[in-house]
Design a protein around this motif. Structure first.
Motif, short mmCIF file in Angstrom:
data_model
loop_
_atom_site.label_atom_id
_atom_site.label_comp_id
_atom_site.label_asym_id
_atom_site.label_seq_id
_atom_site.Cartn_x
_atom_site.Cartn_y
_atom_site.Cartn_z
N UNK A 68 0.86 -1.18 0.00
CA UNK A 68 0.00 0.00 0.00
C UNK A 68 0.90 1.24 0.00
N UNK A 69 0.84 2.01 -1.08
CA UNK A 69 1.67 3.21 -1.24
C UNK A 69 0.88 4.43 -0.76
N UNK A 70 1.49 5.24 0.08
CA UNK A 70 0.78 6.40 0.62
C UNK A 70 0.55 7.48 -0.43
N UNK A 71 1.40 7.49 -1.47
CA UNK A 71 1.32 8.52 -2.50
C UNK A 71 1.10 7.85 -3.85
N UNK A 72 1.04 8.67 -4.88
CA UNK A 72 1.09 8.11 -6.22
C UNK A 72 2.49 7.55 -6.45
N UNK A 73 2.61 6.66 -7.41
CA UNK A 73 3.91 6.04 -7.70
C UNK A 73 4.68 6.87 -8.72
N UNK A 74 4.03 7.20 -9.80
CA UNK A 74 4.70 7.92 -10.88
C UNK A 74 5.15 9.30 -10.42
N UNK A 75 6.40 9.62 -10.69
CA UNK A 75 6.91 10.93 -10.34
C UNK A 75 7.33 11.09 -8.90
N UNK A 76 7.45 9.98 -8.16
CA UNK A 76 7.90 10.05 -6.77
C UNK A 76 9.09 9.12 -6.56
N UNK A 77 9.92 9.46 -5.59
CA UNK A 77 11.09 8.62 -5.32
C UNK A 77 10.80 7.59 -4.24
N UNK A 78 10.05 7.96 -3.19
CA UNK A 78 9.77 7.04 -2.09
C UNK A 78 8.90 5.88 -2.56
N UNK A 79 7.71 6.20 -3.03
CA UNK A 79 6.82 5.14 -3.52
C UNK A 79 7.36 4.51 -4.80
N UNK A 80 8.05 5.31 -5.60
CA UNK A 80 8.65 4.76 -6.82
C UNK A 80 9.66 3.68 -6.52
N UNK A 81 10.51 3.92 -5.50
CA UNK A 81 11.51 2.92 -5.12
C UNK A 81 10.86 1.67 -4.55
N UNK A 82 9.77 1.83 -3.81
CA UNK A 82 9.10 0.67 -3.23
C UNK A 82 8.34 -0.13 -4.30
N UNK A 83 7.79 0.57 -5.27
CA UNK A 83 7.15 -0.12 -6.39
C UNK A 83 8.17 -0.94 -7.18
#
Length: 342
Positions: A68-83
């Motif tokens: 479960x990502x707290x933010x959008x994935x695209x264009x982010x580093x935190x959720x992007x790295x976890x994705x």
């Protein structure tokens, strides 16, 4: 430019500790020549044997890793790295499926988790503490499911509720060395979210690096920290970054937030940017090395792999606090060995 190269070299020398392994040559076995034996023809009656192939435990155990990502994935580093971490786990282990939800608010954590569990998820992770902690409320309801959440300040655990965070402060110290070498105005700015244990730990690692660089180069450097109030507030982050440059004469910007606004300001204002969580230039193609001096990478897959392997092994009592650093690695599907942070 010479100062930049000098401090980059210092940073690389700090991280480049070599581990030398030596092994003694194995003793050469002595093989005695066989004694000639006269071959006697022996009638052989072949007996058909029915052999039923038994699948291995890994093949039998189907695992669904749900993040479960707290933010959008695209264009982010935190959720992007976890994705990216979830995808790398699924690439390496054919019996693992990765699913996700993004932009998850705290009141959505449990409903989304139960929805994914009903569809077969048996490892469910919240990628930020504020929306991952609610998962502890259903840990007892689903004793055969691993739950997990990033640690910020709270350390609540249960037998099947795992808490984790990478030792990012190690890489941030090295980034501080580089930032301290780069600044010409003696002012470095951090666009941060809000104070908590991990934010303070990360900031402290960075500032220690800046201080050591300043002492080495006989410079006076001030680090200015301003808080946006949350992790993903692009407009607020942009405003803070602009203020740091225009009012505080900052010529090196970094961030403890998750949008690309701080980097956008660095490009527009012509100042250096020090990134976080992912290689923003190499992985995302954001800006270039004329603006981005360095951006450490976080491989959450090192943590998720441990959870997956524990689940595969049927471990009912997994380690409930995971805090790996540069010493911990994962070998990806293509054979590349990646440390938790670098």
């Amino acid at each position: 430019m010479n100062q930049k190269k000098y401090l980059v070299l210092v940073a690389m020398l700090v991280i480049a500790s070599m581990v030398l392994a030596s092994c003694a040559p194995a003793a050469t076995p002595v093989v005695e020549p066989p004694t000639p034996v006269a071959e006697q023809p022996t009638p052989v009656v072949e007996q058909p044997t029915a052999v039923e192939e038994q699948p291995t435990a890994v093949e039998e155990q189907k695992i669904t890793l749900a993040i479960e990502h707290f933010s959008v994935i695209e264009g982010t580093t935190w959720s992007g790295a976890q994705d990216r971490a979830g995808k790398r786990i699924a690439e390496k282990y054919p019996n693992v499926t990765y699913v996700f939800r993004e932009n998850v608010a705290p009141d959505q954590s449990v409903p989304f988790a139960e929805e994914m569990i009903a569809d077969g998820a048996n490892i469910v992770v919240g990628n930020a503490e504020f929306m991952g902690l609610p998962l502890v409320d259903i840990a007892d309801t689903y004793p055969n499911v691993y739950f997990g959440s990033v640690i910020a300040s709270d350390l609540t655990t249960k037998q099947n509720f795992i808490r984790f965070f990478p030792r990012q402060y190690q890489a941030l110290y090295l980034e501080g060395l580089i930032a301290g070498a780069l600044t010409q105005t003696g002012n470095i700015g951090i666009v941060s979210a809000f104070p908590n244990v991990q934010v303070i730990r990360r900031t402290a690692g960075f500032i220690l690096g800046v201080q050591d660089a300043a002492a080495l180069l006989n410079k006076e450097v001030t680090v200015h920290v301003k808080y946006a109030g949350d992790w993903y507030l692009p407009a607020e982050e942009q405003s803070i970054a602009e203020t740091l440059v225009d009012t505080y004469k900052v010529d090196v910007l970094t961030q403890q937030t998750d949008s690309g606004s701080t980097l956008d300001v660095a490009v527009a204002k012509g100042v250096w940017f020090v990134g976080k969580d992912m290689d923003t230039v190499g992985e995302y193609g954001w800006s270039d090395t004329n603006t981005v001096a360095v951006s450490f990478d976080t491989r959450w897959e090192v943590i998720y792999e441990q959870m997956v392997l524990d689940f595969m092994a049927g471990n009912a009592n997994p380690e409930t606090v995971l805090f790996p650093g540069m010493e911990s690695t994962m070998t990806l599907a293509d054979g590349t060995v990646e440390p938790t942070v670098d």
